[in-house]
Design an enzyme around this catalytic site. Structure first.
Site, PDB file in Angstrom:
ATOM      1  N   LYS A  54       0.958  -1.337  -0.029  1.00  0.00           N
ATOM      2  CA  LYS A  54       0.225  -0.097   0.161  1.00  0.00           C
ATOM      3  C   LYS A  54       1.063   1.174  -0.035  1.00  0.00           C
ATOM      4  CE  LYS A  54      -3.849  -2.305   2.291  1.00  0.00           C
ATOM      5  NZ  LYS A  54      -4.504  -2.764   3.688  1.00  0.00           N
ATOM      6  N   GLN A  98      -4.116  -1.206   9.859  1.00  0.00           N
ATOM      7  CA  GLN A  98      -4.083  -2.548   9.209  1.00  0.00           C
ATOM      8  C   GLN A  98      -4.954  -3.747  10.300  1.00  0.00           C
ATOM      9  OE1 GLN A  98      -3.485  -3.320   6.213  1.00  0.00           O
ATOM     10  NE2 GLN A  98      -3.847  -5.457   6.118  1.00  0.00           N
ATOM     11  N   ASP A 121     -10.507   3.365   5.191  1.00  0.00           N
ATOM     12  CA  ASP A 121     -10.867   1.986   4.927  1.00  0.00           C
ATOM     13  C   ASP A 121     -12.444   1.911   5.001  1.00  0.00           C
ATOM     14  OD1 ASP A 121      -9.157  -0.156   4.566  1.00  0.00           O
ATOM     15  OD2 ASP A 121      -8.337   0.373   6.617  1.00  0.00           O
TER      16      ASP A 121
HETATM   17  N1  GUN Z   1      -6.930  -6.438   6.418  1.00  0.00           N
HETATM   18  C1  GUN Z   1      -7.350  -7.190   5.319  1.00  0.00           C
HETATM   19  N2  GUN Z   1      -7.927  -6.248   4.585  1.00  0.00           N
HETATM   20  C2  GUN Z   1      -8.011  -5.116   5.033  1.00  0.00           C
HETATM   21  C3  GUN Z   1      -8.172  -3.767   4.587  1.00  0.00           C
HETATM   22  O1  GUN Z   1      -8.823  -3.865   3.500  1.00  0.00           O
HETATM   23  N3  GUN Z   1      -7.967  -2.779   5.480  1.00  0.00           N
HETATM   24  C4  GUN Z   1      -7.348  -3.080   6.634  1.00  0.00           C
HETATM   25  N4  GUN Z   1      -6.960  -1.999   7.470  1.00  0.00           N
HETATM   26  N5  GUN Z   1      -6.857  -4.287   7.057  1.00  0.00           N
HETATM   27  C5  GUN Z   1      -7.215  -5.207   6.120  1.00  0.00           C
END
Ligand code: GUN
Length: 299
Positions: A54, A98, A121
């Site tokens: 990311k 995350q 998110d």
């Molecule tokens: N863990 C798995 N997918 C995601 C996501 O799209 N965002 C976040 N913050 N954690 C994740």
């Protein structure tokens, strides 16, 4: 192969190129560089790798990236203090915590603390609540399900009036995917571990979104001929014949389902790249909400 391949890598690359142009424009017009702060707690290798991807994607698009790491034994108070500090930082337009967090932490409290207008998110309860309701506008839509819907639209699926089946009811993918499909006038069935006659239910689907986290669970005889199949799964499975001793597989048995479906995403190379593209889009939107003053109308 009879199915059309939905190339998430190519579609995501186009979206990212446009974001890079828009980021540049924002910098020229407003002197503002969109910024994404990532919060990684602990040393889960998969989470480390996702956050790295990311951050790299941000840098390529001209978005500033602010990495934050806390040890696996960080306290609730430490995580909350960090989120608060990022809420207060004007250079940060998006905050990504995350998931999953280590078990001793209260995820609900942490996600609820993120400023609504930085919730890239889309996991804040108010954003999810607005997503669930008719006529309401969430500030952000969760990245993975949004990416899945964009792939369907790009592939030419008619969502309006379609029978859609979502396999999985997670907060991150299954649930918001179902809500997004409802908003687009699909008739939606959400399946889970207690669903009876799963193959039969899936066979009714014009659109099938698989997000269960079980490698190659969806077989050819689960799929209606001509259906659109979106595979959100990303599972590491042992394979002695592979160079590394393992390979990545989706929730869909791609090799056999591609002979039945009308269109299908590969995994890897389908929804994964779209998650990142949607995150960049949301970060740019976070900055736009601030520079245009629109944020005041939405919170
Ligand atoms: N863990 C798995 N997918 C995601 C996501 O799209 N965002 C976040 N913050 N954690 C994740």
């Amino acid at each position: 192969m009879t199915a059309k391949l939905i190339d998430g890598t190519a579609i995501a690359a186009q979206i990212r190129d446009q974001i890079a142009v828009d980021v540049q424009k924002m910098q020229t017009e407003y002197g503002v560089v969109p910024g994404l702060a990532t919060v990684l707690v602990g040393d889960n290798p998969a989470s480390q790798s996702y956050v790295r991807m990311k951050r790299k994607a941000c840098e390529k698009a001209g978005i500033a990236s602010f990495p934050n790491e806390l040890p696996a034994d960080a306290t609730q108070a430490q995580v909350e203090a960090l989120v608060q500090q990022l809420n207060d930082d004007p250079k940060v337009h998006g905050i990504l915590v995350q998931l999953p967090l280590p078990k001793h932490l209260n995820e609900e409290k942490v996600l609820g603390l993120i400023s609504l207008h930085k919730d890239v998110d889309g996991f804040h309860p108010l954003n999810i609540g607005r997503l669930a309701m008719k006529g309401r506008e969430p500030l952000f839509i969760p990245c993975t399900p949004h990416g899945a819907i964009v792939l369907l639209e790009e592939a030419g699926a008619k969502i309006d009036g379609a029978n859609a089946v979502v396999l999985g009811r997670s907060n991150i993918v299954g649930l918001p995917a179902a809500l997004l499909l409802i908003h687009r006038n699909a008739t939606v069935t959400v399946c889970h571990s207690k669903t009876k006659n799963l193959p039969e239910v899936c066979r009714q689907a014009d659109i099938l979104i698989a997000a269960v986290g079980r490698a190659e669970m969806v077989r050819a005889d689960w799929v209606k001929p001509g259906a659109y199949v979106i595979d959100v799964g990303s599972n590491r499975i042992n394979d002695p014949s592979a160079e590394k001793g393992y390979r990545w597989a989706g929730d869909v048995a791609f090799d056999e389902v591609k002979e039945v479906a009308g269109a299908i995403t590969p995994s890897p190379g389908g929804v994964g790249p779209m998650t990142i593209a949607m995150l960049l889009k949301n970060t740019l939107r976070g900055a736009e909400l601030v520079v245009t003053g629109r944020v005041k109308d939405l919170i």
